[in-house]
Design a protein around this motif. Structure first.
Motif, PDB file in Angstrom:
ATOM      1  N   ILE A 170       0.888  -1.161   0.000  1.00  0.00           N
ATOM      2  CA  ILE A 170       0.000   0.000   0.000  1.00  0.00           C
ATOM      3  C   ILE A 170       0.916   1.198   0.000  1.00  0.00           C
ATOM      4  O   ILE A 170       1.710   1.370   0.932  1.00  0.00           O
ATOM      5  N   HIS A 171       0.847   2.017  -1.034  1.00  0.00           N
ATOM      6  CA  HIS A 171       1.885   3.035  -1.187  1.00  0.00           C
ATOM      7  C   HIS A 171       1.359   4.285  -1.883  1.00  0.00           C
ATOM      8  O   HIS A 171       0.233   4.314  -2.389  1.00  0.00           O
ATOM      9  N   GLY A 172       2.183   5.309  -1.916  1.00  0.00           N
ATOM     10  CA  GLY A 172       1.846   6.534  -2.628  1.00  0.00           C
ATOM     11  C   GLY A 172       2.010   6.355  -4.127  1.00  0.00           C
ATOM     12  O   GLY A 172       2.261   5.250  -4.621  1.00  0.00           O
ATOM     13  N   THR A 173       1.879   7.439  -4.847  1.00  0.00           N
ATOM     14  CA  THR A 173       1.993   7.352  -6.302  1.00  0.00           C
ATOM     15  C   THR A 173       2.515   8.655  -6.882  1.00  0.00           C
ATOM     16  O   THR A 173       2.337   9.722  -6.288  1.00  0.00           O
ATOM     17  N   ILE A 174       3.144   8.560  -8.031  1.00  0.00           N
ATOM     18  CA  ILE A 174       3.554   9.751  -8.779  1.00  0.00           C
ATOM     19  C   ILE A 174       2.555  10.033  -9.895  1.00  0.00           C
ATOM     20  O   ILE A 174       2.743  10.956 -10.680  1.00  0.00           O
ATOM     21  N   ASP A 175       1.493   9.235  -9.949  1.00  0.00           N
ATOM     22  CA  ASP A 175       0.483   9.373 -11.000  1.00  0.00           C
ATOM     23  C   ASP A 175      -0.883   9.593 -10.360  1.00  0.00           C
ATOM     24  O   ASP A 175      -1.662   8.651 -10.194  1.00  0.00           O
ATOM     25  N   ASN A 176      -1.202  10.836 -10.005  1.00  0.00           N
ATOM     26  CA  ASN A 176      -2.478  11.123  -9.347  1.00  0.00           C
ATOM     27  C   ASN A 176      -3.675  10.745 -10.200  1.00  0.00           C
ATOM     28  O   ASN A 176      -4.745  10.419  -9.682  1.00  0.00           O
ATOM     29  N   ALA A 177      -3.511  10.783 -11.532  1.00  0.00           N
ATOM     30  CA  ALA A 177      -4.626  10.451 -12.424  1.00  0.00           C
ATOM     31  C   ALA A 177      -5.047   8.993 -12.303  1.00  0.00           C
ATOM     32  O   ALA A 177      -6.149   8.629 -12.727  1.00  0.00           O
ATOM     33  N   SER A 178      -4.204   8.149 -11.718  1.00  0.00           N
ATOM     34  CA  SER A 178      -4.536   6.727 -11.613  1.00  0.00           C
ATOM     35  C   SER A 178      -5.518   6.433 -10.480  1.00  0.00           C
ATOM     36  O   SER A 178      -6.180   5.386 -10.498  1.00  0.00           O
ATOM     37  N   ILE A 179      -5.636   7.326  -9.503  1.00  0.00           N
ATOM     38  CA  ILE A 179      -6.479   7.041  -8.340  1.00  0.00           C
ATOM     39  C   ILE A 179      -7.942   6.923  -8.768  1.00  0.00           C
ATOM     40  O   ILE A 179      -8.468   7.748  -9.501  1.00  0.00           O
ATOM     41  N   GLY A 180      -8.587   5.844  -8.298  1.00  0.00           N
ATOM     42  CA  GLY A 180      -9.959   5.549  -8.692  1.00  0.00           C
ATOM     43  C   GLY A 180     -10.042   4.627  -9.888  1.00  0.00           C
ATOM     44  O   GLY A 180     -11.135   4.214 -10.277  1.00  0.00           O
ATOM     45  N   ARG A 181      -8.896   4.260 -10.438  1.00  0.00           N
ATOM     46  CA  ARG A 181      -8.876   3.452 -11.652  1.00  0.00           C
ATOM     47  C   ARG A 181      -8.102   2.156 -11.428  1.00  0.00           C
ATOM     48  O   ARG A 181      -7.334   2.024 -10.494  1.00  0.00           O
ATOM     49  N   ALA A 182      -8.284   1.218 -12.354  1.00  0.00           N
ATOM     50  CA  ALA A 182      -7.451   0.026 -12.405  1.00  0.00           C
ATOM     51  C   ALA A 182      -6.262   0.358 -13.293  1.00  0.00           C
ATOM     52  O   ALA A 182      -6.433   0.946 -14.361  1.00  0.00           O
ATOM     53  N   THR A 183      -5.075   0.000 -12.855  1.00  0.00           N
ATOM     54  CA  THR A 183      -3.867   0.357 -13.585  1.00  0.00           C
ATOM     55  C   THR A 183      -3.136  -0.900 -14.028  1.00  0.00           C
ATOM     56  O   THR A 183      -3.467  -2.008 -13.610  1.00  0.00           O
ATOM     57  N   SER A 184      -2.118  -0.719 -14.854  1.00  0.00           N
ATOM     58  CA  SER A 184      -1.442  -1.873 -15.440  1.00  0.00           C
ATOM     59  C   SER A 184      -0.503  -2.571 -14.477  1.00  0.00           C
ATOM     60  O   SER A 184      -0.241  -3.761 -14.601  1.00  0.00           O
ATOM     61  N   ALA A 185       0.050  -1.837 -13.522  1.00  0.00           N
ATOM     62  CA  ALA A 185       1.028  -2.435 -12.622  1.00  0.00           C
ATOM     63  C   ALA A 185       0.906  -1.786 -11.250  1.00  0.00           C
ATOM     64  O   ALA A 185       0.236  -0.782 -11.067  1.00  0.00           O
ATOM     65  N   GLY A 186       1.598  -2.398 -10.271  1.00  0.00           N
ATOM     66  CA  GLY A 186       1.582  -1.850  -8.924  1.00  0.00           C
ATOM     67  C   GLY A 186       0.596  -2.581  -8.045  1.00  0.00           C
ATOM     68  O   GLY A 186      -0.096  -3.497  -8.467  1.00  0.00           O
ATOM     69  N   CYS A 187       0.553  -2.187  -6.789  1.00  0.00           N
ATOM     70  CA  CYS A 187      -0.365  -2.808  -5.830  1.00  0.00           C
ATOM     71  C   CYS A 187      -1.513  -1.857  -5.541  1.00  0.00           C
ATOM     72  O   CYS A 187      -2.370  -1.649  -6.371  1.00  0.00           O
ATOM     73  N   ILE A 188      -1.506  -1.233  -4.364  1.00  0.00           N
ATOM     74  CA  ILE A 188      -2.582  -0.332  -3.957  1.00  0.00           C
ATOM     75  C   ILE A 188      -1.971   1.059  -3.803  1.00  0.00           C
ATOM     76  O   ILE A 188      -1.141   1.292  -2.927  1.00  0.00           O
ATOM     77  N   ARG A 189      -2.380   1.992  -4.646  1.00  0.00           N
ATOM     78  CA  ARG A 189      -1.810   3.343  -4.639  1.00  0.00           C
ATOM     79  C   ARG A 189      -2.777   4.334  -4.000  1.00  0.00           C
ATOM     80  O   ARG A 189      -3.985   4.225  -4.163  1.00  0.00           O
ATOM     81  N   LEU A 190      -2.205   5.316  -3.315  1.00  0.00           N
ATOM     82  CA  LEU A 190      -2.959   6.436  -2.775  1.00  0.00           C
ATOM     83  C   LEU A 190      -2.282   7.725  -3.222  1.00  0.00           C
ATOM     84  O   LEU A 190      -1.100   7.720  -3.599  1.00  0.00           O
ATOM     85  N   PHE A 191      -3.018   8.831  -3.173  1.00  0.00           N
ATOM     86  CA  PHE A 191      -2.358  10.117  -3.317  1.00  0.00           C
ATOM     87  C   PHE A 191      -1.234  10.170  -2.283  1.00  0.00           C
ATOM     88  O   PHE A 191      -1.388   9.656  -1.161  1.00  0.00           O
ATOM     89  N   ASN A 192      -0.118  10.791  -2.602  1.00  0.00           N
ATOM     90  CA  ASN A 192       0.990  10.863  -1.649  1.00  0.00           C
ATOM     91  C   ASN A 192       0.546  11.479  -0.324  1.00  0.00           C
ATOM     92  O   ASN A 192       0.973  11.043   0.751  1.00  0.00           O
ATOM     93  N   GLN A 193      -0.316  12.501  -0.387  1.00  0.00           N
ATOM     94  CA  GLN A 193      -0.800  13.122   0.844  1.00  0.00           C
ATOM     95  C   GLN A 193      -1.570  12.116   1.699  1.00  0.00           C
ATOM     96  O   GLN A 193      -1.471  12.132   2.930  1.00  0.00           O
ATOM     97  N   ASP A 194      -2.322  11.227   1.046  1.00  0.00           N
ATOM     98  CA  ASP A 194      -3.076  10.213   1.782  1.00  0.00           C
ATOM     99  C   ASP A 194      -2.159   9.101   2.279  1.00  0.00           C
ATOM    100  O   ASP A 194      -2.377   8.536   3.364  1.00  0.00           O
ATOM    101  N   ALA A 195      -1.156   8.762   1.486  1.00  0.00           N
ATOM    102  CA  ALA A 195      -0.204   7.734   1.919  1.00  0.00           C
ATOM    103  C   ALA A 195       0.506   8.173   3.196  1.00  0.00           C
ATOM    104  O   ALA A 195       0.724   7.370   4.111  1.00  0.00           O
ATOM    105  N   ILE A 196       0.857   9.463   3.276  1.00  0.00           N
ATOM    106  CA  ILE A 196       1.490   9.994   4.487  1.00  0.00           C
ATOM    107  C   ILE A 196       0.515   9.942   5.656  1.00  0.00           C
ATOM    108  O   ILE A 196       0.876   9.548   6.772  1.00  0.00           O
ATOM    109  N   HIS A 197      -0.746  10.324   5.408  1.00  0.00           N
ATOM    110  CA  HIS A 197      -1.755  10.328   6.474  1.00  0.00           C
ATOM    111  C   HIS A 197      -1.967   8.921   7.017  1.00  0.00           C
ATOM    112  O   HIS A 197      -2.017   8.714   8.243  1.00  0.00           O
ATOM    113  N   LEU A 198      -2.118   7.941   6.128  1.00  0.00           N
ATOM    114  CA  LEU A 198      -2.308   6.558   6.570  1.00  0.00           C
ATOM    115  C   LEU A 198      -1.063   6.054   7.294  1.00  0.00           C
ATOM    116  O   LEU A 198      -1.163   5.391   8.335  1.00  0.00           O
TER     117      LEU A 198
END
Length: 308
Positions: A170-198
């Motif tokens: 469960i990690h942050g992301t450099i691709d904010n546009a991916s949040i809410g979508r299914a992506t090609s790779a990776g595990c569970i992404r959050l906005f970096n601000q949310d990753a820090i909060h969690l």
């Protein structure tokens, strides 16, 4: 004497009226386009960019919500179908985060626990990623240090099971546009601000539950992808909107293709006119066609290159 008394009373009367009058109105500052917790934030040596407003749709923005599940407070519940993550709190509440789900995230179901937490984690693509897409991942086979260009973003929680790393993140992301979508790779992404909060609120040992489809349907109801690949409730209204958006997108593609065709034809026509003009100028000046300069040089729009 009466005149003197009036002069003394008048200022007091004015003060009394002023005290009863409405306070001067001041214009309120407009609400920021991006909530404060999604503004740019300096995190150590890195300045994390703000989340663009267009990505804060649906369940993407962080929110404290009612939670009716049976999980104990402190549990992290991941729903890859509704693309939300809950951090369960006391009193039937939870903090909900929007997530993106990659191929590795979809492949895991069941339970585990937070076995490790890392600020600005390093990242190494899997052998399979390097083998199937060497053009993208081969140069990072030896690992990529943490930073603003790292796909794991600002923070990472590592899911363990039975004392072993499951490779689920469960990690942050450099691709904010991916949040809410299914992506090609990776595990569970959050906005970096949310990753820090969690990261700041989760503890080593906290239980992680990744819902099955049956659990997701029971808790969230059916979900579907809209025409833009975003998870939305599967309702007749959203299905109708999907069809309308799909048609609008197809029409937009047709218009864009037609505009590109017209632009290409106009550019080709202009290029042919410019070429005829270039050759005509050279003929008029007695310059051999094989030595004819460019039109820009002939017309003085661009200085000819220096000799030698």
């Amino acid at each position: 004497m009466p005149n003197l008394l009036l002069r003394l009373i008048a200022p007091l009367a004015l003060l009394g009226l002023a005290a009863c009058a409405d306070a001067p109105k001041t214009e309120e500052a407009p609400a920021p386009a991006v909530p404060a917790h999604y503004q740019a934030v300096q995190d150590g040596e890195y300045l994390i960019p703000a989340v663009e407003p267009l990505h804060l749709f649906g369940a993407n923005p962080r929110a404290e919500v009612e939670y009716a599940g049976s999980e104990e407070p402190g549990t992290i519940v991941v729903d890859t179908y509704a693309r939300v993550l809950y951090h369960v709190q006391e009193g039937g509440r939870a903090m909900r985060y929007g997530i993106a789900v990659g191929r590795e995230g979809i492949s895991f179901r069941g339970t585990g626990y937070v076995g490790r937490k890392q600020e600005w984690p390093s990242w190494t693509p899997t052998a399979n990623m390097v083998r199937t897409r060497p053009d993208l991942y081969a140069e990072y086979a030896g690992g990529l240090p943490g930073g603003l260009d790292n796909p794991l973003g600002a923070r990472a929680l590592y899911l363990y099971r039975g004392g072993r790393d499951t490779m689920f993140r469960i990690h942050g992301t450099i691709d904010n546009a991916s949040i809410g979508r299914a992506t090609s790779a990776g595990c569970i992404r959050l906005f970096n601000q949310d990753a820090i909060h969690l990261f700041e609120n989760a503890e080593i040992g906290d239980r992680i539950v990744v819902r099955t489809l049956e659990q997701s349907l029971a808790a969230e109801g059916p979900y579907m992808d809209d025409a833009y690949g975003r998870a939305v409730p599967d309702t007749p209204e959203n299905r109708a909107q999907f069809e309308a958006d799909r048609i609008a997108m197809a029409e937009a593609e047709v218009r864009a293709a037609e505009e590109a065709r017209v632009a290409a034809e106009e550019a080709a026509e202009q290029a042919a006119k410019d070429e005829r003009r270039r050759l005509r100028i050279c003929r008029n000046r007695g310059i051999d066609e094989t030595e004819c300069p460019t039109l820009s040089e002939l017309t003085g729009d661009v200085a000819p290159p220096a000799a030698g």
